[in-house]
Design an enzyme around this catalytic site. Structure first.
Site, PDB file in Angstrom:
ATOM      1  CE  LYS A  30      -0.271  -0.241   5.048  1.00 10.60           C
ATOM      2  NZ  LYS A  30      -1.123  -0.610   6.199  1.00 10.60           N
ATOM      3  NE  ARG A  56      -7.187   0.341  11.292  1.00 10.04           N
ATOM      4  CZ  ARG A  56      -5.961   0.084  10.875  1.00 10.04           C
ATOM      5  NH1 ARG A  56      -4.997   0.941  11.091  1.00 10.04           N
ATOM      6  NH2 ARG A  56      -5.678  -1.042  10.265  1.00 10.04           N
ATOM      7  CE1 TYR A  60      10.559  32.412   5.081  1.00 13.47           C
ATOM      8  CE2 TYR A  60      10.842  30.044   4.864  1.00 13.47           C
ATOM      9  CZ  TYR A  60      10.522  31.267   4.317  1.00 13.47           C
ATOM     10  OH  TYR A  60      10.159  31.346   3.004  1.00 13.47           O
ATOM     11  CG  MET A 101       7.517  23.773   0.212  1.00 16.74           C
ATOM     12  SD  MET A 101       6.324  24.627  -0.832  1.00 16.74           S
ATOM     13  CE  MET A 101       5.222  25.335   0.386  1.00 16.74           C
TER      14      MET A 101
HETATM   15  C1  LIG Z   1      -0.609  -1.806   6.671  1.00 16.98           C
HETATM   16  C2  LIG Z   1      -1.355  -3.040   7.004  1.00 16.98           C
HETATM   17  C3  LIG Z   1      -0.672  -4.262   7.112  1.00 16.98           C
HETATM   18  C4  LIG Z   1       0.825  -4.355   7.093  1.00 16.98           C
HETATM   19  O1  LIG Z   1       1.294  -4.029   8.371  1.00 16.98           O
HETATM   20  P1  LIG Z   1       2.859  -3.926   8.660  1.00 16.98           P
HETATM   21  O2  LIG Z   1       2.956  -3.671  10.114  1.00 16.98           O
HETATM   22  O3  LIG Z   1       3.350  -2.801   7.831  1.00 16.98           O
HETATM   23  O4  LIG Z   1       3.450  -5.228   8.252  1.00 16.98           O
HETATM   24  C5  LIG Z   1      -1.426  -5.394   7.327  1.00 16.98           C
HETATM   25  N1  LIG Z   1      -2.766  -5.344   7.413  1.00 16.98           N
HETATM   26  C6  LIG Z   1      -3.458  -4.195   7.332  1.00 16.98           C
HETATM   27  C7  LIG Z   1      -4.937  -4.202   7.448  1.00 16.98           C
HETATM   28  C8  LIG Z   1      -2.777  -2.993   7.123  1.00 16.98           C
HETATM   29  O5  LIG Z   1      -3.448  -1.841   7.040  1.00 16.98           O
END
Ligand SMILES: *Cc1c(COP(=O)(O)O)cnc(C)c1O
Length: 391
Positions: A35, A131, A273, A321
């Site tokens: 992801k 969640r 800054y 930035m």
């Molecule tokens: C991101 C995620 C993972 C992977 O978790 P890691 O700790 O990065 O290995 C697994 N399952 C879900 C639902 C996630 O959102």
């Protein structure tokens, strides 16, 4: 062509080595989680599949379609979508869908019927995170509905998934509670005549420590329902160990740039800054063309360092930035000199873990923040991180 001024070198060989480690550790039952553009590392589906991942997991359907676009021939799971997502496109692209509710399940079934295919779904149970996932109280209803849609030929339940809330603290009793919830959910699915081929609960931390899910032994929760136990590994593939219990993983990124210009300043000169930094002695300042617009967190200001001309040197003043200023002490550093913001750490450069500490955050946030203005360069051999010369 002139090489880019700033580049994020992705060490594909490190990702492959980490993947192979987890493939061994899980007895081959490895889902690679790619992801957020592979945790900021770019397109790596082919690499991880070649290195032993048997499936790929991502959040959105768009991410799943991108993985399919890499032409990998393994199951690809998308686990986070709104109820009106384009499930038809996912089904046609052979993307597995995680389902957290009856509403989403119904939408997936409708979309599958519309495209004349059977959707492959993973029922997602909330084991204690509040969640994502189906609350345990609604789980029997979700299972029963899934069975109905199986009977109608619209879906096939190929998996059951959950996600642990506290796996980075292996001794937390919450892990045991959540595993029991997962086991019970699998038994319920079984009683509703569902036959998921895979069950997955553990991510990186639980797989490395065994928290909650009997990681690695194969006698995990999956055994309860006769399903094969699969591990969803994200961070670990990129050298990040959220449990902090191992040092076998290899960091896979090097961020470097080149000095744009330098200037000498007198003691008492305010820099950047707000003059957050004032030179305490006569010194030389080097300007680097990277800033918070490239994902370097402002919270690291006052602590962060770079490797420049063979030495660690402090970034001084507020992050802009687009720019950072480095204090080189009395040393003359020529424009064009390579500065390494972070890397594997083998040549004295800071690491992603250092940046996470400096910014009071986790390594995940550091690696997923590097912006698109920085060119990604995939390398299969680890290169020196600081040539000390002008590139
Ligand atoms: C991101 C995620 C993972 C992977 O978790 P890691 O700790 O990065 O290995 C697994 N399952 C879900 C639902 C996630 O959102």
């Amino acid at each position: 062509m002139r090489s880019p001024v700033s580049e994020l070198v992705v060490h594909d060989d490190a990702v492959r080595a980490n993947t192979a480690f987890f493939a061994r550790r899980t007895g081959g039952r490895l889902m690679a989680v790619l992801k957020a553009d592979g945790f900021g590392h770019g397109a790596l589906a082919r690499s991880v599949v070649e290195a032993g991942a048997r499936s790929v997991g991502v959040t959105s359907i768009a991410e799943a379609l991108a993985v399919r676009g890499e032409d990998v021939d393994v199951p690809v799971l998308s686990w986070l979508n709104p109820v009106d997502a384009d499930f038809g496109a996912a089904v046609l692209a052979d993307v597995d869908l995680a389902v957290p509710s009856s509403a989403v399940l119904s939408a997936v079934a409708r979309a599958a019927r519309a495209v004349g295919r059977r959707a492959r779904v993973h029922l997602h149970v909330d084991v204690g995170m509040a969640r994502d996932g189906c609350p345990s109280t609604d789980w029997p209803t979700l299972c029963a509905l899934a069975r109905e849609f199986e009977g109608a030929g619209d879906v096939r339940v190929v998996g059951v998934m959950g996600h642990l809330s506290c796996a980075d603290r292996p001794d937390d009793p919450q892990n045991v509670r959540e595993r029991l919830v997962f086991d019970a959910a699998l038994r319920t699915a079984r009683r509703r005549v569902l036959t998921p081929a895979v069950a997955h609960l553990a991510a990186t931390a639980a797989t490395l420590t065994g928290a909650g899910a009997g990681a690695g032994a194969g006698a995990g929760a999956g055994a309860v329902a006769g399903a094969g136990y699969v591990h969803r590994i994200g961070a670990g593939l990129f050298g990040i160990d959220p449990s902090g219990t191992t040092d076998v993983l290899r960091p896979a990124l090097t961020l470097r740039t080149r000095v744009v210009s330098t200037r000498t300043v007198r003691a008492g000169t305010g820099v950047g800054y707000g003059h957050d930094f004032t030179a305490t002695h006569d010194t030389t300042l080097a300007l680097l063309p990277l800033g918070y617009g490239d994902g370097l967190l402002r919270a690291a200001a006052g602590r962060a360092e770079v490797l420049l001309d063979g030495r660690r040197r402090p970034i001084v003043g507020r992050f802009s930035m687009d720019m950072l200023v480095v204090d080189t002490g009395g040393d003359e550093v020529r424009p064009g000199t390579v500065a390494t913001l972070f890397g594997p750490g083998r040549h004295g450069e800071p690491t992603v873990a250092d940046w996470a500490r400096w910014a009071s955050t986790i390594p995940h946030e550091i690696v997923t923040h590097i912006g698109s203005r920085v060119a990604r360069v995939h390398r299969t051999t680890v290169v020196g991180t600081d040539t000390g010369g002008t590139a």
